[in-house]
Design a protein around this motif. Structure first.
Motif, PDB file in Angstrom:
ATOM      1  N   ASP A  16       2.867  -0.819 -14.578  1.00  0.00           N
ATOM      2  CA  ASP A  16       1.831  -0.638 -13.565  1.00  0.00           C
ATOM      3  C   ASP A  16       1.602  -1.913 -12.762  1.00  0.00           C
ATOM      4  OD1 ASP A  16       1.520   1.941 -14.383  1.00  0.00           O
ATOM      5  OD2 ASP A  16      -0.306   1.575 -15.529  1.00  0.00           O
ATOM      6  N   LEU A  17       1.618  -3.043 -13.444  1.00  0.00           N
ATOM      7  CA  LEU A  17       1.437  -4.324 -12.749  1.00  0.00           C
ATOM      8  C   LEU A  17       2.583  -4.573 -11.776  1.00  0.00           C
ATOM      9  CD1 LEU A  17      -0.136  -6.980 -12.407  1.00  0.00           C
ATOM     10  CD2 LEU A  17       1.165  -7.904 -14.319  1.00  0.00           C
ATOM     11  N   GLY A  18       3.796  -4.313 -12.220  1.00  0.00           N
ATOM     12  CA  GLY A  18       4.955  -4.505 -11.342  1.00  0.00           C
ATOM     13  C   GLY A  18       4.935  -3.579 -10.143  1.00  0.00           C
ATOM     14  N   ALA A  19       4.580  -2.320 -10.377  1.00  0.00           N
ATOM     15  CA  ALA A  19       4.518  -1.355  -9.274  1.00  0.00           C
ATOM     16  C   ALA A  19       3.428  -1.727  -8.283  1.00  0.00           C
ATOM     17  CB  ALA A  19       4.277   0.043  -9.827  1.00  0.00           C
ATOM     18  N   ARG A  20       2.290  -2.169  -8.795  1.00  0.00           N
ATOM     19  CA  ARG A  20       1.180  -2.559  -7.919  1.00  0.00           C
ATOM     20  C   ARG A  20       1.538  -3.789  -7.093  1.00  0.00           C
ATOM     21  NH1 ARG A  20      -1.981  -1.936  -4.262  1.00  0.00           N
ATOM     22  NH2 ARG A  20      -3.848  -3.179  -4.215  1.00  0.00           N
ATOM     23  N   LEU A  21       2.220  -4.740  -7.709  1.00  0.00           N
ATOM     24  CA  LEU A  21       2.614  -5.949  -6.975  1.00  0.00           C
ATOM     25  C   LEU A  21       3.575  -5.622  -5.837  1.00  0.00           C
ATOM     26  CD1 LEU A  21       3.058  -8.552  -9.826  1.00  0.00           C
ATOM     27  CD2 LEU A  21       1.396  -8.636  -7.979  1.00  0.00           C
ATOM     28  N   LEU A  22       4.457  -4.667  -6.066  1.00  0.00           N
ATOM     29  CA  LEU A  22       5.428  -4.314  -5.027  1.00  0.00           C
ATOM     30  C   LEU A  22       4.781  -3.566  -3.862  1.00  0.00           C
ATOM     31  CD1 LEU A  22       8.473  -3.265  -7.192  1.00  0.00           C
ATOM     32  CD2 LEU A  22       8.182  -5.359  -5.858  1.00  0.00           C
TER      33      LEU A  22
END
Length: 80
Positions: A16-22
């Motif tokens: 979720d953190l990676g998807a949100r950052l992108l």
């Protein structure tokens, strides 16, 4: 979520953190890397939740209390 993440703790938060950052404007419009945006202070809540989840893996008290995750922060925010 890929099958190899299902058994790993904190995998959902990491994804979720990676998807949100992108999806941040910092990455899409300004062309910065996700790491640079994270260092600038974006996604503080998800970053802190991921940190707490990883830290709870090392905490010996978590054997009794359970690992911290999304549910922990949802309950804490509702009680305050």
């Amino acid at each position: 979520m890929p099958w190899y993440y299902e058994d790993k703790p904190c995998a959902g938060m990491k994804e979720d953190l990676g998807a949100r950052l992108l999806r941040l404007d910092c990455v899409l419009q300004e062309g910065k890397s996700p790491l640079q945006c994270l260092k600038e202070g974006n996604c503080k809540a998800l970053k802190y939740s991921f940190f707490e989840c990883k830290r709870s893996m090392l905490d010996t008290r978590s054997r009794f209390r359970g690992r911290k995750g999304y549910w922990y922060y949802y309950v804490e925010s509702k009680t305050k």
